[in-house]
Scaffold this motif. Structure first.
Motif, PDB file in Angstrom:
ATOM      1  N   ALA A 149       0.816  -1.213   0.000  1.00 41.98           N
ATOM      2  CA  ALA A 149       0.000   0.000   0.000  1.00 41.98           C
ATOM      3  C   ALA A 149       0.848   1.261   0.000  1.00 41.98           C
ATOM      4  CB  ALA A 149      -0.927   0.010   1.216  1.00 41.98           C
ATOM      5  N   PHE A 150       0.262   2.344  -0.509  1.00 40.29           N
ATOM      6  CA  PHE A 150       0.854   3.664  -0.329  1.00 40.29           C
ATOM      7  C   PHE A 150       1.034   3.888   1.169  1.00 40.29           C
ATOM      8  CE2 PHE A 150      -0.092   8.188   0.631  1.00 40.29           C
ATOM      9  CZ  PHE A 150       1.086   8.722   0.130  1.00 40.29           C
ATOM     10  N   THR A 151       2.124   4.523   1.546  1.00 37.55           N
ATOM     11  CA  THR A 151       2.502   4.630   2.956  1.00 37.55           C
ATOM     12  C   THR A 151       1.385   5.159   3.848  1.00 37.55           C
ATOM     13  OG1 THR A 151       4.801   4.994   2.301  1.00 37.55           O
ATOM     14  CG2 THR A 151       4.198   5.600   4.545  1.00 37.55           C
ATOM     15  N   GLY A 152       0.750   6.254   3.448  1.00 36.22           N
ATOM     16  CA  GLY A 152      -0.313   6.822   4.277  1.00 36.22           C
ATOM     17  C   GLY A 152      -1.513   5.908   4.395  1.00 36.22           C
ATOM     18  N   THR A 153      -1.815   5.181   3.333  1.00 36.74           N
ATOM     19  CA  THR A 153      -2.926   4.227   3.363  1.00 36.74           C
ATOM     20  C   THR A 153      -2.582   3.052   4.254  1.00 36.74           C
ATOM     21  OG1 THR A 153      -3.360   4.874   1.072  1.00 36.74           O
ATOM     22  CG2 THR A 153      -4.542   2.957   1.908  1.00 36.74           C
ATOM     23  N   ALA A 154      -1.334   2.591   4.166  1.00 37.08           N
ATOM     24  CA  ALA A 154      -0.869   1.506   5.031  1.00 37.08           C
ATOM     25  C   ALA A 154      -0.957   1.914   6.501  1.00 37.08           C
ATOM     26  CB  ALA A 154       0.566   1.129   4.679  1.00 37.08           C
ATOM     27  N   ALA A 155      -0.648   3.182   6.783  1.00 43.26           N
ATOM     28  CA  ALA A 155      -0.719   3.666   8.158  1.00 43.26           C
ATOM     29  C   ALA A 155      -2.156   3.672   8.663  1.00 43.26           C
ATOM     30  CB  ALA A 155      -0.126   5.073   8.239  1.00 43.26           C
ATOM     31  N   ALA A 156      -3.108   4.010   7.784  1.00 42.87           N
ATOM     32  CA  ALA A 156      -4.522   3.977   8.176  1.00 42.87           C
ATOM     33  C   ALA A 156      -4.967   2.550   8.448  1.00 42.87           C
ATOM     34  CB  ALA A 156      -5.384   4.608   7.088  1.00 42.87           C
TER      35      ALA A 156
ATOM     36  N   LYS B  38       2.685  -5.842   3.844  1.00 41.26           N
ATOM     37  CA  LYS B  38       4.018  -6.410   3.628  1.00 41.26           C
ATOM     38  C   LYS B  38       4.983  -5.378   3.049  1.00 41.26           C
ATOM     39  CE  LYS B  38       2.912 -10.711   4.716  1.00 41.26           C
ATOM     40  NZ  LYS B  38       3.514 -11.419   5.867  1.00 41.26           N
ATOM     41  N   GLY B  39       4.438  -4.481   2.224  1.00 38.54           N
ATOM     42  CA  GLY B  39       5.295  -3.496   1.565  1.00 38.54           C
ATOM     43  C   GLY B  39       4.591  -2.173   1.418  1.00 38.54           C
ATOM     44  N   VAL B  40       5.394  -1.116   1.253  1.00 38.47           N
ATOM     45  CA  VAL B  40       4.848   0.233   1.102  1.00 38.47           C
ATOM     46  C   VAL B  40       5.587   0.964  -0.011  1.00 38.47           C
ATOM     47  CG1 VAL B  40       4.111   0.445   3.508  1.00 38.47           C
ATOM     48  CG2 VAL B  40       6.406   1.179   2.852  1.00 38.47           C
ATOM     49  N   PHE B  41       4.953   2.021  -0.514  1.00 41.32           N
ATOM     50  CA  PHE B  41       5.589   2.915  -1.472  1.00 41.32           C
ATOM     51  C   PHE B  41       5.097   4.321  -1.192  1.00 41.32           C
ATOM     52  CE2 PHE B  41       1.777   1.049  -3.234  1.00 41.32           C
ATOM     53  CZ  PHE B  41       1.087   2.119  -3.798  1.00 41.32           C
ATOM     54  N   GLY B  42       5.963   5.296  -1.425  1.00 45.37           N
ATOM     55  CA  GLY B  42       5.654   6.665  -1.045  1.00 45.37           C
ATOM     56  C   GLY B  42       6.527   7.077   0.122  1.00 45.37           C
ATOM     57  N   PRO B  43       6.443   8.343   0.567  1.00 46.45           N
ATOM     58  CA  PRO B  43       7.311   8.829   1.645  1.00 46.45           C
ATOM     59  C   PRO B  43       7.183   7.979   2.905  1.00 46.45           C
ATOM     60  CG  PRO B  43       6.166  10.641   0.584  1.00 46.45           C
ATOM     61  CD  PRO B  43       5.540   9.385   0.052  1.00 46.45           C
ATOM     62  N   THR B  44       8.254   7.266   3.245  1.00 49.53           N
ATOM     63  CA  THR B  44       8.221   6.320   4.365  1.00 49.53           C
ATOM     64  C   THR B  44       9.279   6.637   5.409  1.00 49.53           C
ATOM     65  OG1 THR B  44       7.480   4.604   2.823  1.00 49.53           O
ATOM     66  CG2 THR B  44       8.236   3.865   4.981  1.00 49.53           C
TER      67      THR B  44
ATOM     68  N   GLU C 154       8.668  -3.845   3.563  1.00 52.54           N
ATOM     69  CA  GLU C 154       9.540  -3.658   2.404  1.00 52.54           C
ATOM     70  C   GLU C 154       9.207  -2.318   1.761  1.00 52.54           C
ATOM     71  OE1 GLU C 154      12.585  -4.420   0.258  1.00 52.54           O
ATOM     72  OE2 GLU C 154      11.814  -6.323   1.054  1.00 52.54           O
ATOM     73  N   ILE C 155      10.202  -1.451   1.655  1.00 53.98           N
ATOM     74  CA  ILE C 155       9.983  -0.133   1.063  1.00 53.98           C
ATOM     75  C   ILE C 155      10.319  -0.209  -0.420  1.00 53.98           C
ATOM     76  CG2 ILE C 155      10.605   2.308   1.120  1.00 53.98           C
ATOM     77  CD1 ILE C 155      11.350   1.932   4.075  1.00 53.98           C
ATOM     78  N   LEU C 156       9.292  -0.115  -1.243  1.00 53.56           N
ATOM     79  CA  LEU C 156       9.461  -0.269  -2.688  1.00 53.56           C
ATOM     80  C   LEU C 156       9.837   1.041  -3.371  1.00 53.56           C
ATOM     81  CD1 LEU C 156       6.329  -2.506  -3.359  1.00 53.56           C
ATOM     82  CD2 LEU C 156       8.661  -3.231  -2.844  1.00 53.56           C
ATOM     83  N   GLY C 157       9.587   2.123  -2.705  1.00 50.71           N
ATOM     84  CA  GLY C 157       9.921   3.443  -3.239  1.00 50.71           C
ATOM     85  C   GLY C 157       9.676   4.466  -2.159  1.00 50.71           C
TER      86      GLY C 157
ATOM     87  N   PHE D 179       9.414   3.109  -7.673  1.00 46.41           N
ATOM     88  CA  PHE D 179       8.623   1.921  -7.328  1.00 46.41           C
ATOM     89  C   PHE D 179       9.369   0.707  -7.891  1.00 46.41           C
ATOM     90  CE2 PHE D 179       5.524  -1.329  -7.213  1.00 46.41           C
ATOM     91  CZ  PHE D 179       4.418  -0.927  -6.464  1.00 46.41           C
ATOM     92  N   ASN D 180       9.934  -0.116  -7.009  1.00 45.71           N
ATOM     93  CA  ASN D 180      10.728  -1.262  -7.441  1.00 45.71           C
ATOM     94  C   ASN D 180       9.796  -2.426  -7.793  1.00 45.71           C
ATOM     95  OD1 ASN D 180      12.400  -3.660  -7.467  1.00 45.71           O
ATOM     96  ND2 ASN D 180      13.990  -2.389  -6.532  1.00 45.71           N
TER      97      ASN D 180
END
Length: 341
Positions: free
Chosen positions: A70-77, A86-92, A112-115, A121-122
């Motif tokens: 998920a996008f970092t902010g969405t993952a945080a929600a 499992k993984g995030v992308f965006g400012p982390t 896992e930080i994909l970007g 975005f890896n």
């Protein structure tokens, strides 16, 4: 501020580097609040899973997704509702390795930080996670936030995707949609942590409404800073500030550019709009007030001299837990404000 700010960018690119404050005219009658069915058949723990997102598209799988990216902010929600990714992308993470403001309470060492920046975005790392679901927000119709356009097709072939509105909605609707998704993934929305946070949010909304009503003469300016420009945003164009406006907060109304979202001011003209409170973009991509001390025109602003500058959570984490403090902080600022403009 990233150099990309000074190059031609799409609307979402400008937003990502901190110049703007949200997209899409917020619709008071947005349909997302009514269209929240997960179509999951009731039990989130077994059987086929599906979820109709805010694009009107339905993500489906044979079971409840477990390998979520998920996008970092969405993952945080989702984390605030008990759903881990499992993984995030965006400012982390920041340059020092600390969690970015958009990471909320995520343990950034366990994902896992994909970007970490715009355009990054890896895809190979994403594929290696064997993703069941990709989740992000939507600011511009047809575009997935922080999913690079050049690799979007490859990314979307690997797993179903869900997009939740960050514009053309308001904070309560956005929170509800994130809660709907979390519930479909197994979250218990009756958990005490969730119900307590919701009660706090509702109390904060009432407090802010009362504060705004008691001081109708106060004007608030929504700002974002880069080295060369100061951006003043139109409140109705973003979910958070539209909701604050609905609660009675009165905002400066800039003469927006052709895109309709914000006005760009040179630092020589930063005093164009009188304001009693300035809400400043708190994202790591924007210059923060402490970095503006070398700007003499900034230092002379009445709100700055009065110490009436507060952070603006430009990309809220849409859970009750994270949105309640936004309302509380603005209510506190309005309750204490001196008329200076």
């Amino acid at each position: 501020m990233p150099n990309a700010l000074h190059s031609p960018l799409s609307r979402r690119g400008v937003l990502a580097v901190g110049g703007a404050v949200g997209l899409g005219v917020a619709l008071a009658a947005c349909g997302s609040g009514d269209d929240k069915s997960t179509d999951a058949g009731g039990d989130a723990k077994s059987g086929p899973w599906s979820f109709k997102d805010d694009r009107g598209e339905t993500a489906e799988s044979g079971g409840v997704p477990k390998n979520i990216v998920a996008f970092t902010g969405t993952a945080a929600a989702l984390h605030d509702y008990g759903i881990e990714v499992k993984g995030v992308f965006g400012p982390t993470t920041t340059e020092g390795g600390k969690p970015d403001i958009q990471a909320g309470d995520l343990d950034v060492t366990k994902v896992e930080i994909l970007g970490n920046v715009w355009g990054e975005f890896n895809v190979e790392k994403y594929a290696a996670l064997a993703p069941d679901l990709l989740v992000t927000t939507q600011w511009v119709e047809g575009e997935l936030w922080y999913v690079p356009e050049q690799s979007k097709d490859k990314i979307l072939k690997l797993a179903p995707s869900v997009a939740l509105l960050a514009a053309e909605t308001t904070v309560p609707k956005a929170i509800q949609r994130h809660a709907d998704l979390a519930e479909s993934l197994g979250a218990d929305l009756r958990a005490k942590k969730v119900t307590d946070a919701k009660a706090r949010f509702e109390k904060a909304a009432g407090r802010l409404r009362a504060a705004a009503k008691s001081k109708p003469h106060i004007r608030v300016m929504i700002g974002s800073a880069s080295q060369d420009l100061f951006y003043v945003s139109l409140a109705k164009m973003s979910a958070d500030t539209l909701y604050l406006q609905e609660l009675g907060v009165r905002f400066v109304e800039p003469k927006v550019n052709a895109q309709g979202f914000f006005e760009e001011l040179s630092w020589e003209n930063v005093d164009k709009y009188p304001a009693d409170i300035i809400m400043m973009d708190n994202r790591s991509s924007a210059l923060q007030p402490e970095a503006l001390t070398s700007k003499p025109t900034w230092a002379r602003l009445p709100a700055v001299k009065a110490g009436q500058v507060i952070p603006r959570v430009t990309e809220p984490i849409y859970s009750y837990d994270k949105c309640a403090p936004i309302l509380e902080d603005l209510a506190d600022a309005i309750e204490k404000v001196r008329k200076v403009a």
